[in-house]
Enzyme design. Structure first.
Site, PDB file in Angstrom:
ATOM      1  N   GLU A  34      15.052 -24.295 -26.142  1.00  0.00           N
ATOM      2  CA  GLU A  34      15.722 -25.275 -25.292  1.00  0.00           C
ATOM      3  C   GLU A  34      17.212 -25.368 -25.605  1.00  0.00           C
ATOM      4  O   GLU A  34      17.589 -25.866 -26.665  1.00  0.00           O
ATOM      5  CB  GLU A  34      15.087 -26.654 -25.467  1.00  0.00           C
ATOM      6  CG  GLU A  34      15.722 -27.717 -24.587  1.00  0.00           C
ATOM      7  CD  GLU A  34      15.074 -29.076 -24.702  1.00  0.00           C
ATOM      8  OE1 GLU A  34      15.343 -29.939 -23.845  1.00  0.00           O
ATOM      9  OE2 GLU A  34      14.295 -29.305 -25.659  1.00  0.00           O
ATOM     10  N   GLU A  85      11.289 -36.375 -19.044  1.00  0.00           N
ATOM     11  CA  GLU A  85      11.903 -36.750 -20.329  1.00  0.00           C
ATOM     12  C   GLU A  85      13.172 -37.553 -20.056  1.00  0.00           C
ATOM     13  O   GLU A  85      14.264 -37.194 -20.488  1.00  0.00           O
ATOM     14  CB  GLU A  85      12.213 -35.486 -21.147  1.00  0.00           C
ATOM     15  CG  GLU A  85      12.515 -35.769 -22.608  1.00  0.00           C
ATOM     16  CD  GLU A  85      13.038 -34.560 -23.348  1.00  0.00           C
ATOM     17  OE1 GLU A  85      12.738 -34.419 -24.534  1.00  0.00           O
ATOM     18  OE2 GLU A  85      13.765 -33.746 -22.735  1.00  0.00           O
TER      19      GLU A  85
END
Length: 259
Positions: free
Chosen positions: A145, A243
């Site tokens: 990520e 998220e």
């Protein structure tokens, strides 16, 4: 479309383990969280089984405090990283297999190593190659990520094209990108082009939050109807992890029009 609740941030008014049942009640298809260290994984697994909801992702973590401290200092971009990260991957993979977790997440770490980009890219690549060997016969995928530099000053890996170059050199189906739509819009924009270039083989998971404030989908500048349509056309059938930082009751702010 399949959405996963990141229960680190969603349902903040509930105790952690109760957030899983709340996600199931709201129609979410899975849950995910950050580190497994310090969590009661046995209890979490029992609740997930009772609710019939899988854990789709968590971060590569460790219960070894010395490893955790060293990894926080060097990340994936130092000569000591491949050996350290391999040990953390072995521990994390055992957890993931035991608890049915599909994806393990890792970020590059902070760019404070006093070496050039070639050095850092080399050890980043080697760290991920080592991990790919550990993961190769497992059902688990490692997803890398990038983070944006506005919220995470000094992070090494922030751009899609940089991540793409690293993944090409790693050359493993067990190591992919976690494309966080919030982070990549903040970092570079050009979401649709970058996503379509990376799909279907190089993206293993998505995270979603709107820009610029990381709140609910529809509160910012991203055209989610268009973007989700393009991602679907490009052949992605995995999960989208929600998220974001809720500004209202989580149940009221979920993008249920896409469920």
């Amino acid at each position: 479309m399949k959405f996963s609740a990141c229960v680190e941030v969603l349902y903040p008014n509930l105790p952690f383990e109760q957030r899983i049942a709340a996600a199931k009640k709201d129609g979410l298809s899975a849950v995910e969280f950050w580190s497994f260290a310090g969590k009661n994984l046995t209890s979490i697994k029992t609740i997930c089984q009772q609710q019939d909801i899988p854990i789709v992702a968590c971060c590569v973590s460790t219960n070894n405090s010395d490893y955790a401290k060293q990894f926080a200092e060097i990340g994936l971009i130092d000569e000591a990283s491949p050996a350290l990260f391999s040990e953390m991957c072995k521990e994390s993979l055992e957890i993931a297999v035991n608890y049915g977790i599909d994806n393990l997440i890792v970020c590059s770490g902070q760019d404070h190593i006093e070496h050039d980009t070639a050095y850092k890219d080399h050890y980043l690549t080697q760290s991920l190659i080592c991990a790919s060997e550990i993961f190769k016969d497992s059902p688990v995928t490692l997803v890398v990520e990038p983070l944006n530099l506005f919220n995470h000053p000094g992070t090494y890996l922030s751009r899609t094209d940089h991540t793409e170059r690293i993944l090409i050199n790693v050359n493993s189906p067990k190591v992919k990108m976690l494309f966080d739509i919030y982070h990549q819009q903040m970092s570079e924009g050009n979401l649709t082009t970058n996503i379509k270039r990376m799909l279907p083989t190089m993206i293993g998971h998505f995270h979603c939050a709107d820009v610029p404030c990381r709140h609910e989908l529809g509160t910012g500048e991203i055209n989610w109807d268009y973007l989700f349509s393009e991602i679907k056309k490009a052949g992605y059938d995995g999960y989208f992890g929600l998220e974001y930082l809720p500004t209202k009751d989580t149940s009221d702010g979920l993008p249920k029009q896409f469920f």
